[in-house]
Design a protein around this motif. Sequence first.
Motif, PDB file in Angstrom:
ATOM      1  N   PRO A 183       6.699  -6.076 -69.950  1.00 14.56           N
ATOM      2  CA  PRO A 183       8.158  -5.928 -69.780  1.00 14.56           C
ATOM      3  C   PRO A 183       8.516  -4.572 -69.155  1.00 14.56           C
ATOM      4  CG  PRO A 183       7.568  -5.490 -72.061  1.00 14.56           C
ATOM      5  CD  PRO A 183       6.282  -5.851 -71.365  1.00 14.56           C
ATOM      6  N   LEU A 184       8.416  -4.480 -67.847  1.00 15.81           N
ATOM      7  CA  LEU A 184       8.585  -3.211 -67.145  1.00 15.81           C
ATOM      8  C   LEU A 184       9.921  -2.541 -67.444  1.00 15.81           C
ATOM      9  CD1 LEU A 184       7.938  -1.019 -65.061  1.00 15.81           C
ATOM     10  CD2 LEU A 184       8.621  -2.645 -63.266  1.00 15.81           C
ATOM     11  N   ALA A 185      11.018  -3.257 -67.273  1.00 12.39           N
ATOM     12  CA  ALA A 185      12.336  -2.657 -67.477  1.00 12.39           C
ATOM     13  C   ALA A 185      12.508  -2.168 -68.911  1.00 12.39           C
ATOM     14  CB  ALA A 185      13.438  -3.661 -67.114  1.00 12.39           C
ATOM     15  N   LYS A 186      12.003  -2.910 -69.856  1.00 14.88           N
ATOM     16  CA  LYS A 186      12.105  -2.527 -71.267  1.00 14.88           C
ATOM     17  C   LYS A 186      11.302  -1.252 -71.552  1.00 14.88           C
ATOM     18  CE  LYS A 186      11.203  -4.422 -75.918  1.00 14.88           C
ATOM     19  NZ  LYS A 186      12.572  -4.310 -76.444  1.00 14.88           N
ATOM     20  N   ILE A 187      10.097  -1.191 -71.012  1.00 18.48           N
ATOM     21  CA  ILE A 187       9.272  -0.003 -71.208  1.00 18.48           C
ATOM     22  C   ILE A 187       9.940   1.209 -70.578  1.00 18.48           C
ATOM     23  CG2 ILE A 187       7.086   1.090 -70.563  1.00 18.48           C
ATOM     24  CD1 ILE A 187       5.793  -1.661 -70.709  1.00 18.48           C
ATOM     25  N   ALA A 188      10.497   1.021 -69.375  1.00 21.35           N
ATOM     26  CA  ALA A 188      11.122   2.141 -68.674  1.00 21.35           C
ATOM     27  C   ALA A 188      12.343   2.672 -69.417  1.00 21.35           C
ATOM     28  CB  ALA A 188      11.505   1.721 -67.256  1.00 21.35           C
ATOM     29  N   SER A 189      13.074   1.803 -70.072  1.00 22.67           N
ATOM     30  CA  SER A 189      14.302   2.243 -70.746  1.00 22.67           C
ATOM     31  C   SER A 189      14.085   2.637 -72.201  1.00 22.67           C
ATOM     32  CB  SER A 189      15.362   1.140 -70.671  1.00 22.67           C
ATOM     33  OG  SER A 189      14.924  -0.034 -71.327  1.00 22.67           O
ATOM     34  N   GLU A 190      13.082   2.042 -72.849  1.00 20.55           N
ATOM     35  CA  GLU A 190      12.896   2.275 -74.280  1.00 20.55           C
ATOM     36  C   GLU A 190      11.587   2.966 -74.636  1.00 20.55           C
ATOM     37  OE1 GLU A 190      13.385  -1.401 -76.364  1.00 20.55           O
ATOM     38  OE2 GLU A 190      15.247  -1.923 -75.289  1.00 20.55           O
ATOM     39  N   GLY A 191      10.686   3.098 -73.672  1.00 22.50           N
ATOM     40  CA  GLY A 191       9.381   3.672 -73.954  1.00 22.50           C
ATOM     41  C   GLY A 191       8.399   2.608 -74.401  1.00 22.50           C
ATOM     42  N   ILE A 192       7.145   3.005 -74.539  1.00 20.77           N
ATOM     43  CA  ILE A 192       6.088   2.069 -74.921  1.00 20.77           C
ATOM     44  C   ILE A 192       5.997   1.985 -76.435  1.00 20.77           C
ATOM     45  CG2 ILE A 192       3.618   1.577 -74.768  1.00 20.77           C
ATOM     46  CD1 ILE A 192       3.637   3.142 -72.109  1.00 20.77           C
ATOM     47  N   ARG A 193       6.253   0.807 -76.967  1.00 23.14           N
ATOM     48  CA  ARG A 193       6.185   0.580 -78.404  1.00 23.14           C
ATOM     49  C   ARG A 193       4.769   0.172 -78.808  1.00 23.14           C
ATOM     50  NH1 ARG A 193      10.746   3.271 -79.325  1.00 23.14           N
ATOM     51  NH2 ARG A 193      12.559   2.326 -78.305  1.00 23.14           N
ATOM     52  N   GLY A 194       4.520   0.181 -80.096  1.00 27.74           N
ATOM     53  CA  GLY A 194       3.189  -0.111 -80.593  1.00 27.74           C
ATOM     54  C   GLY A 194       2.700  -1.512 -80.313  1.00 27.74           C
ATOM     55  N   ASP A 195       3.642  -2.447 -80.067  1.00 27.59           N
ATOM     56  CA  ASP A 195       3.226  -3.829 -79.847  1.00 27.59           C
ATOM     57  C   ASP A 195       2.954  -4.133 -78.378  1.00 27.59           C
ATOM     58  OD1 ASP A 195       5.898  -3.467 -79.172  1.00 27.59           O
ATOM     59  OD2 ASP A 195       6.460  -5.523 -79.685  1.00 27.59           O
ATOM     60  N   ILE A 196       3.044  -3.109 -77.519  1.00 24.85           N
ATOM     61  CA  ILE A 196       2.800  -3.306 -76.091  1.00 24.85           C
ATOM     62  C   ILE A 196       1.462  -2.665 -75.728  1.00 24.85           C
ATOM     63  CG2 ILE A 196       3.620  -2.832 -73.751  1.00 24.85           C
ATOM     64  CD1 ILE A 196       6.459  -2.765 -74.875  1.00 24.85           C
ATOM     65  N   PRO A 197       0.454  -3.461 -75.363  1.00 26.09           N
ATOM     66  CA  PRO A 197      -0.883  -2.931 -75.105  1.00 26.09           C
ATOM     67  C   PRO A 197      -1.004  -2.305 -73.715  1.00 26.09           C
ATOM     68  CG  PRO A 197      -0.886  -5.292 -74.767  1.00 26.09           C
ATOM     69  CD  PRO A 197       0.517  -4.927 -75.213  1.00 26.09           C
ATOM     70  N   PHE A 198      -0.344  -1.175 -73.536  1.00 24.76           N
ATOM     71  CA  PHE A 198      -0.327  -0.561 -72.203  1.00 24.76           C
ATOM     72  C   PHE A 198      -0.077   0.935 -72.321  1.00 24.76           C
ATOM     73  CE2 PHE A 198       2.169   1.052 -68.607  1.00 24.76           C
ATOM     74  CZ  PHE A 198       1.276   0.799 -67.581  1.00 24.76           C
ATOM     75  N   THR A 199      -0.746   1.706 -71.480  1.00 27.74           N
ATOM     76  CA  THR A 199      -0.425   3.116 -71.272  1.00 27.74           C
ATOM     77  C   THR A 199      -0.443   3.377 -69.776  1.00 27.74           C
ATOM     78  OG1 THR A 199      -2.747   3.793 -71.440  1.00 27.74           O
ATOM     79  CG2 THR A 199      -1.440   3.858 -73.471  1.00 27.74           C
ATOM     80  N   PRO A 200       0.409   4.277 -69.278  1.00 26.09           N
ATOM     81  CA  PRO A 200       0.482   4.528 -67.829  1.00 26.09           C
ATOM     82  C   PRO A 200      -0.573   5.530 -67.373  1.00 26.09           C
ATOM     83  CG  PRO A 200       2.156   5.808 -68.933  1.00 26.09           C
ATOM     84  CD  PRO A 200       1.458   5.007 -70.014  1.00 26.09           C
ATOM     85  N   SER A 201      -1.805   5.282 -67.749  1.00 22.41           N
ATOM     86  CA  SER A 201      -2.897   6.213 -67.472  1.00 22.41           C
ATOM     87  C   SER A 201      -3.497   5.950 -66.100  1.00 22.41           C
ATOM     88  CB  SER A 201      -3.988   6.050 -68.531  1.00 22.41           C
ATOM     89  OG  SER A 201      -4.613   4.780 -68.393  1.00 22.41           O
ATOM     90  N   GLY A 202      -4.526   6.720 -65.761  1.00 21.96           N
ATOM     91  CA  GLY A 202      -5.218   6.532 -64.500  1.00 21.96           C
ATOM     92  C   GLY A 202      -6.321   5.496 -64.539  1.00 21.96           C
ATOM     93  N   TYR A 203      -6.404   4.718 -65.612  1.00 16.84           N
ATOM     94  CA  TYR A 203      -7.391   3.632 -65.711  1.00 16.84           C
ATOM     95  C   TYR A 203      -6.993   2.517 -64.749  1.00 16.84           C
ATOM     96  CZ  TYR A 203      -9.959  -0.244 -67.989  1.00 16.84           C
ATOM     97  OH  TYR A 203     -10.764  -1.322 -68.270  1.00 16.84           O
ATOM     98  N   VAL A 204      -7.930   2.062 -63.955  1.00 19.23           N
ATOM     99  CA  VAL A 204      -7.613   1.136 -62.876  1.00 19.23           C
ATOM    100  C   VAL A 204      -6.914  -0.122 -63.367  1.00 19.23           C
ATOM    101  CG1 VAL A 204      -9.903   0.032 -62.936  1.00 19.23           C
ATOM    102  CG2 VAL A 204      -8.545   0.000 -60.825  1.00 19.23           C
ATOM    103  N   LEU A 205      -7.305  -0.653 -64.518  1.00 18.53           N
ATOM    104  CA  LEU A 205      -6.696  -1.905 -64.970  1.00 18.53           C
ATOM    105  C   LEU A 205      -5.288  -1.704 -65.494  1.00 18.53           C
ATOM    106  CD1 LEU A 205      -9.736  -3.798 -66.533  1.00 18.53           C
ATOM    107  CD2 LEU A 205      -8.883  -3.791 -64.178  1.00 18.53           C
ATOM    108  N   ASN A 206      -4.983  -0.515 -66.010  1.00 17.84           N
ATOM    109  CA  ASN A 206      -3.596  -0.238 -66.384  1.00 17.84           C
ATOM    110  C   ASN A 206      -2.708  -0.161 -65.144  1.00 17.84           C
ATOM    111  OD1 ASN A 206      -3.879  -0.215 -69.172  1.00 17.84           O
ATOM    112  ND2 ASN A 206      -4.373   1.956 -69.256  1.00 17.84           N
TER     113      ASN A 206
END
Length: 348
Positions: free
Chosen positions: A237-260
């Motif tokens: 949920p891109l828009a949700k993450i951008a407006s609310e931040g990454i919550r614990g139930d979202i398996p994602f971090t904006p790191s430099g890992y290629v699959l992220n």
Amino acid sequence: MSSLNDLRTSRTLGALLGVHSGDTLGATFEFQPWSHIIREYPNGLREIVGGGSFDWPVGQATDDTDLTRAVLLAYRDYEEMKCTGSIQPVEEFNIAKAAAEYSLKWNEGDWPGRKKGTRPIDIGNATRIGLQQFKRSKDPAKAGAGIGSAGNGSLMRCIPTALFAPADRRQKESIAISEFTHNDPRCTVACAAYNEIVVALIDEKTPKEAVEIGKTVANQLGCGKVTDAIKEGETLPLAKIASEGIRGDIPFTPSGYVLNSLKLSIAALLDPRSFEDVLVDVVRIGGDSDTNGAIAGGLLGARDGIEGIPERWLEKLQFRDEFEDVARRILQLQNNERKVLLGSPERV
């Protein structure tokens, strides 16, 4: 756009300058957390302003765009050599080696916008190691940072292969151009799948259809982790993450890992909003914001064409004119080659 060729040109230019736009917009936030960005820019940053961790000049390319340029120039050289008849047979031209040579020039200070001999101010570890290996071996297949190193440093530069490689060589070249720095299968297959998504978009497939093609390619190349990343991107949920931040139930971090980075680019592509609105959200998540912006920007540009990119962004981009000129030249040469095969040659 008035014709198929015009549409292809628009989407080709959009893909290249989408990478540049995302890179340059995102450079302002590189390494910053979402919590910091949201306080300063609650609605996101909508102008290219430079600055950031490395104090970038406004519109300056970072390593993402610079290394995309390295691959682009390799394809230009190949097409020019074919045009002049200086490579016979054409298979003697090693596109991965040419891209690696340009990347080495970049690393050693033979590059526009930098004092000659100075090193880039930002370079990923795998890229640095791979280029050191290539400098010694002069063989792109013997370079690379090794299995286990799965950063996004080849995914960020791979899009010229989608735009200019012939279909029968595209996946092989996507992999080979990744391998001289990033030879982990998560990286090489991500590049191949991403490039097939770009091709599908340029061929007027819908974003959903293009993503299905990407999953099929990842499966065919035998990397389930890339397939899974694309699937996760479909529901991120891109828009949700951008407006609310990454919550614990979202398996994602904006790191430099290629699959992220791949996940985020898929989420961006499937978001129906404008190029600007989506890319603003991609970079305001923070983390590896310039590279995530570049990778997502390439897909969005292939989807929306150059007309979808704000002109006020385009006019600030360091390599805007060069990218347009080189891309048009390659397309012209390729079109002329097709006409020659059909018996109607043109002067080049």
